[in-house]
Scaffold this motif. Structure first.
Motif, short mmCIF file in Angstrom:
data_model
loop_
_atom_site.label_atom_id
_atom_site.label_comp_id
_atom_site.label_asym_id
_atom_site.label_seq_id
_atom_site.Cartn_x
_atom_site.Cartn_y
_atom_site.Cartn_z
N TYR A 87 49.06 -36.26 34.04
CA TYR A 87 49.59 -36.67 35.35
C TYR A 87 49.93 -35.51 36.28
CZ TYR A 87 49.91 -41.33 33.36
OH TYR A 87 49.61 -42.54 32.79
N VAL A 88 49.90 -34.27 35.81
CA VAL A 88 50.21 -33.13 36.67
C VAL A 88 49.08 -32.11 36.69
CG1 VAL A 88 51.82 -31.22 37.09
CG2 VAL A 88 52.69 -33.42 36.27
N VAL A 89 48.75 -31.57 35.55
CA VAL A 89 47.76 -30.49 35.51
C VAL A 89 46.38 -30.99 35.91
CG1 VAL A 89 46.67 -28.75 34.06
CG2 VAL A 89 49.09 -29.28 33.76
N TYR A 90 45.94 -32.11 35.29
CA TYR A 90 44.60 -32.61 35.60
C TYR A 90 44.45 -33.00 37.07
CZ TYR A 90 40.65 -35.78 35.89
OH TYR A 90 39.50 -36.41 36.28
N PRO A 91 45.39 -33.72 37.70
CA PRO A 91 45.23 -34.02 39.12
C PRO A 91 45.16 -32.79 40.01
CG PRO A 91 46.85 -35.48 38.16
CD PRO A 91 46.54 -34.44 37.13
N ILE A 92 45.94 -31.75 39.65
CA ILE A 92 45.90 -30.53 40.46
C ILE A 92 44.53 -29.87 40.35
CG2 ILE A 92 46.82 -28.19 40.66
CD1 ILE A 92 49.55 -29.29 39.87
N LEU A 93 44.05 -29.70 39.12
CA LEU A 93 42.75 -29.05 38.93
C LEU A 93 41.63 -29.87 39.56
CD1 LEU A 93 43.13 -27.80 35.24
CD2 LEU A 93 43.45 -26.51 37.37
N PHE A 94 41.69 -31.20 39.41
CA PHE A 94 40.64 -32.04 39.98
C PHE A 94 40.67 -32.00 41.51
CE2 PHE A 94 38.95 -36.06 41.58
CZ PHE A 94 37.69 -36.04 41.00
N SER A 95 41.87 -31.93 42.10
CA SER A 95 41.97 -31.85 43.56
C SER A 95 41.36 -30.55 44.07
CB SER A 95 43.44 -31.96 44.00
OG SER A 95 43.97 -33.22 43.69
N VAL A 96 41.64 -29.45 43.36
CA VAL A 96 41.03 -28.18 43.76
C VAL A 96 39.51 -28.27 43.66
CG1 VAL A 96 40.84 -25.72 43.20
CG2 VAL A 96 43.07 -26.86 43.09
N TYR A 97 39.03 -28.84 42.57
CA TYR A 97 37.58 -28.99 42.38
C TYR A 97 36.98 -29.91 43.44
CZ TYR A 97 33.29 -30.88 40.33
OH TYR A 97 32.01 -31.30 40.13
N ARG A 98 37.64 -31.03 43.70
CA ARG A 98 37.10 -32.02 44.64
C ARG A 98 37.11 -31.50 46.07
NH1 ARG A 98 34.62 -34.72 47.21
NH2 ARG A 98 34.39 -37.00 47.32
N SER A 99 38.03 -30.59 46.39
CA SER A 99 38.10 -30.06 47.75
C SER A 99 36.90 -29.18 48.09
CB SER A 99 39.39 -29.26 47.94
OG SER A 99 39.38 -28.08 47.14
N LEU A 100 36.10 -28.81 47.09
CA LEU A 100 34.93 -27.96 47.31
C LEU A 100 33.66 -28.77 47.51
CD1 LEU A 100 35.70 -25.27 44.58
CD2 LEU A 100 36.33 -25.23 47.00
N TRP A 101 33.79 -30.10 47.54
CA TRP A 101 32.62 -30.98 47.69
C TRP A 101 32.77 -31.80 48.97
CZ3 TRP A 101 28.57 -31.32 43.98
CH2 TRP A 101 28.75 -30.49 42.87
N ASP A 102 31.67 -32.41 49.38
CA ASP A 102 31.68 -33.17 50.62
C ASP A 102 32.41 -34.50 50.44
OD1 ASP A 102 29.93 -34.57 49.07
OD2 ASP A 102 28.32 -34.66 50.56
N ALA A 103 32.40 -35.34 51.50
CA ALA A 103 33.15 -36.59 51.48
C ALA A 103 32.70 -37.50 50.36
CB ALA A 103 33.03 -37.29 52.84
N ALA A 104 31.39 -37.58 50.13
CA ALA A 104 30.88 -38.46 49.08
C ALA A 104 30.95 -37.83 47.70
CB ALA A 104 29.44 -38.86 49.41
#
Length: 450
Positions: A47-64
């Motif tokens: 609930y903390v580490v994974y969402p943070i890492l995934f948000s950083v990863y997802r911010s490097l991709w486009d909207a889709a």
């Protein structure tokens, strides 16, 4: 001489793994401690580490989420006007809300030490913390309603305003087009032709609703003048059901009672009168000459409907006031606990040395409370950076852009326009703003433990 000769028992040989070797251990083995920590570590990881890492990863991709765009989302984030509006509002929140709530909590905490019903006072102030932020937002959305009949804030303001400056008797009244009445600069009306003692005048008005007419209103009658006075009639020049003659008193038309009429000469009011139930009035005590008859603006002043709390100008201060209502109890409880821990000897010594209550408070109480005040301030700052629910509920859709904050902008981008890439970049940016305050708080706790 040996131990056998003296009868003293020889010392036992030390165990190779005993305390003397430095390899002994008190308490459970490490694997057991790790076993008990495992559920908490799993919870933090999921609930903390994974969402943070995934948000950083997802911010490097486009909207889709199908094309890698690198830092383009961060570039877009800092070139959007909405982001700067949200950032500006967050700066206002950080500069105002934590300080105001901390000061309010300090005042309430000091009051609880000086009043007899301290427990009841604490319960009342702390009670908003037991209400969800969603419910608090709904409450203040109703409090800030523009209509004084529904909104508590404007109801209180208009009550005071009406006491000081009452609303006009007929706010919607006005003359017919082409009538012999001229509008004055202040919003009233005057007769185009002057009147002299002995004259009788008629003043027709329209735009008056039945709700504005008093219950004792009577049918309008023709005015009758007398020597030394100007008489007249003010009436509603409108025949219900049609018919009738304009600017003439018809049988079914009613007078306008409680209107103030003034006689003016050389810019000075020399006589006043108030219309009766049938709309008639008489200006007496007039000397010879001509006078201008005037209906002052106070007869037609619009009712004051209070402030536009939910408008673009006041929306952010209004939400901060709701935040103060919710969090003041939290600050009061923590500061009151700190006050109770202050040695009474220090306060009494300051009073014995001749210090006034204000000097004791400013030079002794506040410095000793500074660690607690800092904890409260930084904690509120962290929560202010993440403020979302109060803004989302209180701000109407028409002004939500003016009240926008980073957390709300992140939600709107992610789930409103469904741009998960830009929304994740906003989430990472918000995390970077919160982390320094969290680090400062943790280091402060560690220093106090030492």
């Amino acid at each position: 001489m040996t131990a056998a000769d003296t009868g003293t028992p020889a010392p036992e040989a030390e165990q190779p793994d005993g305390p003397a070797t430095g390899r002994g251990r008190l308490g459970p083995p490490p694997w057991l401690a790790l076993f008990f920590l495992l559920p908490a570590l799993l919870f933090l990881g999921i609930y903390v580490v994974y969402p943070i890492l995934f948000s950083v990863y997802r911010s490097l991709w486009d909207a889709a989420g199908t094309e890698f765009v690198g830092l383009d989302n961060y570039v877009r984030m800092f070139t959007r006007a909405d982001t700067f509006t949200a950032l500006r509002n967050n700066v206002i929140w950080i500069a105002v809300a934590p300080a105001v709530v901390t000061v309010a909590g300090l005042i309430f905490a000091v009051l609880t030490e000086r009043i007899r019903w301290a427990t009841a006072f604490k319960i009342v102030v702390f009670m908003p913390m037991a209400i969800s932020f969603l419910a608090s937002g709904v409450i203040f959305r109703l409090v800030y309603e523009q209509d004084p009949d529904r909104g508590l804030a404007n109801a209180a303001i208009t009550t005071v305003q009406d006491t000081i400056a009452p609303t006009g008797a007929y706010p919607g009244a006005n003359p017919r087009e082409g009538a012999a009445l001229e509008e004055t600069a202040g919003g009233g009306y005057r007769l185009a032709e002057p009147a002299a003692p002995g004259d009788a005048v008629t003043i027709p008005l329209v735009g008056v609703s039945d709700e504005d007419l008093p219950a004792d209103t009577e049918q309008a009658v023709e005015p009758r003048s007398a020597p030394g006075e100007v008489a007249g009639t003010v009436w509603v020049d409108f025949t219900r059901g049609g018919g009738g003659q304009e600017e003439a008193i018809d049988p079914s038309e009613t007078g306008l009672p409680a209107l103030r009429v003034e006689a003016v000469r050389d810019g000075q009011v020399v006589a006043t009168a108030t219309t009766g139930a049938d709309g008639t009035f008489a200006l007496t005590g007039l000397e010879g000459g001509e006078y201008t008859l005037r209906l002052p603006a106070s007869n037609f002043s619009e009712p004051y409907n209070g402030l536009t709390w939910l408008g673009p100008t006041l929306i952010t201060p209004s939400i901060i006031a709701a935040y103060l209502w919710v969090w003041a109890g939290f600050a009061m409880v923590l500061i009151a606990a700190g006050l109770s821990a202050i040695p009474r000897e220090a306060l009494e010594a300051a009073r014995v040395d001749g210090g006034t209550e204000w000097q004791v408070f400013r030079r002794v109480t506040v410095p000793l409370l500074s660690p607690v005040l800092m904890v409260v301030f930084v904690t509120l700052m962290i929560y202010v950076l993440k403020i979302f629910d109060l803004v989302f509920v209180i701000a109407p859709g028409s002004v939500r852009a003016d009240a926008n904050v980073l957390a709300l902008e992140m939600w709107q981008v992610s789930f409103g326009v469904n741009d998960q890439g830009l929304g994740s970049a906003l989430a990472v940016f918000l995390l970077l703003l919160v982390v320094p305050a969290m680090i400062f708080q943790i280091r402060r706790f560690r220093r106090e433990e030492r």
